[in-house]
Design a protein around this motif. Structure first.
Motif, PDB file in Angstrom:
ATOM      1  N   GLU A 177       0.828  -1.218   0.000  1.00 31.27           N
ATOM      2  CA  GLU A 177       0.000   0.000   0.000  1.00 31.27           C
ATOM      3  C   GLU A 177       0.859   1.263   0.000  1.00 31.27           C
ATOM      4  O   GLU A 177       0.604   2.231   0.716  1.00 31.27           O
ATOM      5  CB  GLU A 177      -0.973  -0.001   1.196  1.00 31.27           C
ATOM      6  N   ILE A 178       1.909   1.222  -0.828  1.00 24.48           N
ATOM      7  CA  ILE A 178       2.785   2.380  -1.039  1.00 24.48           C
ATOM      8  C   ILE A 178       2.541   2.898  -2.450  1.00 24.48           C
ATOM      9  O   ILE A 178       2.686   2.150  -3.427  1.00 24.48           O
ATOM     10  CB  ILE A 178       4.269   1.998  -0.861  1.00 24.48           C
ATOM     11  N   GLU A 179       2.178   4.153  -2.562  1.00 23.95           N
ATOM     12  CA  GLU A 179       1.949   4.720  -3.891  1.00 23.95           C
ATOM     13  C   GLU A 179       3.284   4.954  -4.596  1.00 23.95           C
ATOM     14  O   GLU A 179       4.205   5.540  -4.017  1.00 23.95           O
ATOM     15  CB  GLU A 179       1.204   6.048  -3.797  1.00 23.95           C
ATOM     16  N   VAL A 180       3.397   4.472  -5.823  1.00 20.33           N
ATOM     17  CA  VAL A 180       4.574   4.756  -6.635  1.00 20.33           C
ATOM     18  C   VAL A 180       4.109   5.287  -7.986  1.00 20.33           C
ATOM     19  O   VAL A 180       3.065   4.901  -8.507  1.00 20.33           O
ATOM     20  CB  VAL A 180       5.477   3.515  -6.843  1.00 20.33           C
ATOM     21  N   LYS A 181       4.882   6.198  -8.529  1.00 23.41           N
ATOM     22  CA  LYS A 181       4.660   6.714  -9.869  1.00 23.41           C
ATOM     23  C   LYS A 181       5.708   6.111 -10.794  1.00 23.41           C
ATOM     24  O   LYS A 181       6.665   5.465 -10.348  1.00 23.41           O
ATOM     25  CB  LYS A 181       4.783   8.237  -9.874  1.00 23.41           C
ATOM     26  N   LYS A 182       5.564   6.325 -12.076  1.00 23.00           N
ATOM     27  CA  LYS A 182       6.574   5.944 -13.061  1.00 23.00           C
ATOM     28  C   LYS A 182       6.871   7.144 -13.944  1.00 23.00           C
ATOM     29  O   LYS A 182       5.983   7.959 -14.197  1.00 23.00           O
ATOM     30  CB  LYS A 182       6.104   4.762 -13.919  1.00 23.00           C
ATOM     31  N   GLY A 183       8.136   7.242 -14.408  1.00 23.99           N
ATOM     32  CA  GLY A 183       8.441   8.367 -15.261  1.00 23.99           C
ATOM     33  C   GLY A 183       9.868   8.412 -15.735  1.00 23.99           C
ATOM     34  O   GLY A 183      10.643   7.462 -15.551  1.00 23.99           O
ATOM     35  N   VAL A 184      10.210   9.545 -16.332  1.00 20.29           N
ATOM     36  CA  VAL A 184      11.516   9.753 -16.965  1.00 20.29           C
ATOM     37  C   VAL A 184      12.361  10.683 -16.097  1.00 20.29           C
ATOM     38  O   VAL A 184      11.900  11.763 -15.697  1.00 20.29           O
ATOM     39  CB  VAL A 184      11.341  10.369 -18.368  1.00 20.29           C
ATOM     40  N   TYR A 185      13.583  10.265 -15.835  1.00 16.74           N
ATOM     41  CA  TYR A 185      14.526  11.037 -15.019  1.00 16.74           C
ATOM     42  C   TYR A 185      15.459  11.802 -15.955  1.00 16.74           C
ATOM     43  O   TYR A 185      16.140  11.201 -16.802  1.00 16.74           O
ATOM     44  CB  TYR A 185      15.320  10.083 -14.133  1.00 16.74           C
ATOM     45  N   ALA A 186      15.493  13.113 -15.822  1.00 20.94           N
ATOM     46  CA  ALA A 186      16.405  13.946 -16.609  1.00 20.94           C
ATOM     47  C   ALA A 186      17.622  14.304 -15.767  1.00 20.94           C
ATOM     48  O   ALA A 186      17.485  14.876 -14.682  1.00 20.94           O
ATOM     49  CB  ALA A 186      15.693  15.217 -17.070  1.00 20.94           C
ATOM     50  N   ALA A 187      18.803  13.944 -16.238  1.00 21.82           N
ATOM     51  CA  ALA A 187      20.037  14.181 -15.486  1.00 21.82           C
ATOM     52  C   ALA A 187      20.767  15.393 -16.031  1.00 21.82           C
ATOM     53  O   ALA A 187      20.976  15.529 -17.242  1.00 21.82           O
ATOM     54  CB  ALA A 187      20.947  12.955 -15.565  1.00 21.82           C
ATOM     55  N   VAL A 188      21.152  16.292 -15.110  1.00 18.34           N
ATOM     56  CA  VAL A 188      21.933  17.478 -15.459  1.00 18.34           C
ATOM     57  C   VAL A 188      23.210  17.470 -14.621  1.00 18.34           C
ATOM     58  O   VAL A 188      23.308  16.761 -13.625  1.00 18.34           O
ATOM     59  CB  VAL A 188      21.125  18.764 -15.193  1.00 18.34           C
ATOM     60  N   SER A 189      24.182  18.261 -15.027  1.00 19.11           N
ATOM     61  CA  SER A 189      25.468  18.217 -14.337  1.00 19.11           C
ATOM     62  C   SER A 189      25.420  18.901 -12.977  1.00 19.11           C
ATOM     63  O   SER A 189      26.099  18.486 -12.035  1.00 19.11           O
ATOM     64  CB  SER A 189      26.556  18.861 -15.200  1.00 19.11           C
ATOM     65  N   GLY A 190      24.600  19.981 -12.830  1.00 23.24           N
ATOM     66  CA  GLY A 190      24.664  20.778 -11.607  1.00 23.24           C
ATOM     67  C   GLY A 190      25.973  21.561 -11.596  1.00 23.24           C
ATOM     68  O   GLY A 190      26.639  21.715 -12.625  1.00 23.24           O
ATOM     69  N   PRO A 191      26.379  22.095 -10.438  1.00 22.56           N
ATOM     70  CA  PRO A 191      25.740  21.977  -9.131  1.00 22.56           C
ATOM     71  C   PRO A 191      24.880  23.188  -8.781  1.00 22.56           C
ATOM     72  O   PRO A 191      25.173  23.918  -7.834  1.00 22.56           O
ATOM     73  CB  PRO A 191      26.932  21.859  -8.187  1.00 22.56           C
ATOM     74  N   TYR A 192      23.845  23.403  -9.539  1.00 18.78           N
ATOM     75  CA  TYR A 192      22.874  24.431  -9.169  1.00 18.78           C
ATOM     76  C   TYR A 192      21.495  23.934  -9.563  1.00 18.78           C
ATOM     77  O   TYR A 192      21.359  23.026 -10.388  1.00 18.78           O
ATOM     78  CB  TYR A 192      23.189  25.774  -9.846  1.00 18.78           C
ATOM     79  N   TYR A 193      20.475  24.496  -8.926  1.00 14.67           N
ATOM     80  CA  TYR A 193      19.104  24.150  -9.277  1.00 14.67           C
ATOM     81  C   TYR A 193      18.697  24.986 -10.482  1.00 14.67           C
ATOM     82  O   TYR A 193      18.923  26.192 -10.537  1.00 14.67           O
ATOM     83  CB  TYR A 193      18.186  24.381  -8.070  1.00 14.67           C
ATOM     84  N   PHE A 194      18.084  24.342 -11.452  1.00 13.51           N
ATOM     85  CA  PHE A 194      17.893  24.905 -12.782  1.00 13.51           C
ATOM     86  C   PHE A 194      17.000  26.144 -12.798  1.00 13.51           C
ATOM     87  O   PHE A 194      16.145  26.343 -11.934  1.00 13.51           O
ATOM     88  CB  PHE A 194      17.304  23.831 -13.704  1.00 13.51           C
ATOM     89  N   SER A 195      17.203  26.951 -13.844  1.00  9.89           N
ATOM     90  CA  SER A 195      16.384  28.140 -14.065  1.00  9.89           C
ATOM     91  C   SER A 195      15.007  27.714 -14.580  1.00  9.89           C
ATOM     92  O   SER A 195      14.805  26.583 -15.017  1.00  9.89           O
ATOM     93  CB  SER A 195      17.048  29.061 -15.087  1.00  9.89           C
ATOM     94  N   ARG A 196      14.063  28.641 -14.553  1.00  9.75           N
ATOM     95  CA  ARG A 196      12.713  28.332 -15.012  1.00  9.75           C
ATOM     96  C   ARG A 196      12.688  27.966 -16.496  1.00  9.75           C
ATOM     97  O   ARG A 196      11.972  27.036 -16.905  1.00  9.75           O
ATOM     98  CB  ARG A 196      11.786  29.517 -14.739  1.00  9.75           C
TER      99      ARG A 196
END
Length: 275
Positions: A177-196
Motif C-alpha cells: 500500500e505504497i503509492e509509486v509513480k513511473k516516469g523519466v529522469y532527466a540528469a543534469v550536471s549541476g551543481p545548481y538548481y535549474f532556471s525556469r
C-alpha cells in the motif's frame, strides 16, 4: 599510469581479501537515503578513503561507506553515498564503483536518488520508478577507450531500466500500500538548481524529474550487462512557473521524512526478487 582494467582488478583484489562472499545485488543510496545500509545484517563496512582507486564523497547526506552483507536474505554490496560529476570527478571516476561491483559478481543494480519533480502528478515525498532517462549532463562515461571485456563499443540504452524489475516493484508497492509513480529522469550536471527556462525545456522534451546523478551509473551498468532498477525520491517540485527557492538542506530533510516508506519498499523488492 594504470589502465581502467588494472584499477578495477586492484580494487577487486583488495575487497576480496576482506569480504568472504560474492554479492548478487548492488545498491547505490542517494541523498538522505543512506540509512538503508544500517538495515544490512552481518555487515563489513569500509570507508571509501580506505579503498584503492575510490574517490571520496564530499556532499552532505552521502556518508562515504561501502557495506557488504545480507538484506532480506540477499547478498548485497551497498554504497552509502555516491560520487557526482559536479564534485570535479571524471565520469569514469563517478562510475568506477559500478565497474567494481560487476567484477565482484553482481547481477542487479538498484540505484536511488533524491530529485526534483517536474510532472504535476508528483509531489514532495513521492516515490517514482524510473522507466527511462534523458542524459543532459553534457558528457558520457563511455567516451574514450572501450575495453571489450567490459562491454560493447555501442551499447543499447533503449531499455536501460529492466521492465520485469519495474513490474515487480509495482506489485510489491501495491501489496505494501505504497503509492509509486513511473516516469523519466532527466540528469543534469549541476551543481545548481535549474532556471525556469531550463526546467520548461526539460519538461517539454519529456522529463518528469530532474537530478544530478544516476544516469552515468545506469549507462555503465547497462554497458556491463547488469539489470537495473531505479527509484527516485521526489524532494521538491521543479515546475517552471511555480518554482520556489530550494536548498540542499531541504532536499535532505524531505528525503529523511520519506525514508521509512522508501526502506519498506526496497526491502520488499529485495525479498521478492530472484536472479
Amino acid at each position: 599510469m594504470k589502465t581502467l582494467i588494472e584499477k578495477i582488478k586492484e580494487t577487486e583484489n583488495f575487497l576480496k581479501d576482506r569480504v568472504d562472499f560474492k554479492p548478487d545485488i548492488g545498491l547505490i543510496l542517494g541523498s538522505g537515503l543512506g540509512t538503508l545500509a544500517n538495515e544490512i545484517e552481518s555487515p563489513i563496512i569500509l570507508k571509501y578513503e580506505e579503498i584503492p582507486n575510490f574517490p571520496i564523497s564530499t556532499v552532505e547526506g552521502h556518508e562515504g561507506k561501502l557495506y557488504f552483507g545480507y538484506l532480506e536474505g540477499k547478498k548485497v554490496v551497498a554504497m552509502q553515498g555516491r560520487f557526482h560529476y559536479y564534485e570535479g570527478y571524471t565520469m569514469k571516476e563517478v562510475t568506477f564503483p559500478v565497474r567494481v561491483m560487476k567484477s565482484l559478481g553482481i547481477e542487479m543494480l538498484l540505484v536511488t536518488n533524491a530529485c526534483g519533480g517536474m510532472n504535476k502528478e508528483l509531489y514532495p515525498g513521492a516515490l517514482m520508478l524510473i522507466e527511462d532517462h534523458i542524459n543532459f549532463m553534457g558528457y558520457n562515461p563511455l567516451i574514450g577507450t572501450n575495453y571489450n571485456e567490459l562491454g560493447p563499443r555501442f551499447p543499447d540504452m533503449s531499455r536501460a531500466y529492466d521492465s520485469e524489475l519495474i513490474s515487480l516493484a509495482e506489485r510489491v508497492a501495491q501489496n505494501l500500500e505504497i503509492e509509486v509513480k513511473k516516469g523519466v529522469y532527466a540528469a543534469v550536471s549541476g551543481p545548481y538548481y535549474f532556471s525556469r527556462a531550463e526546467l520548461r525545456m526539460l519538461r517539454n522534451i519529456g522529463g518528469d524529474t530532474i537530478g544530478m546523478s544516476t544516469v552515468p551509473e545506469v549507462i555503465v551498468a547497462n554497458h556491463s550487462k547488469i539489470k537495473v532498477l531505479g527509484i527516485s525520491c521526489i524532494t521538491d517540485m521543479a515546475i517552471a512557473d511555480e518554482i520556489e527557492s530550494i536548498s540542499h538542506e531541504q532536499v535532505v530533510e524531505v528525503a529523511n521524512k520519506t525514508r521509512p516508506k522508501f526502506i519498506k519498499l526496497v526491502k520488499g523488492i529485495l525479498n521478492e526478487v530472484y536472479l
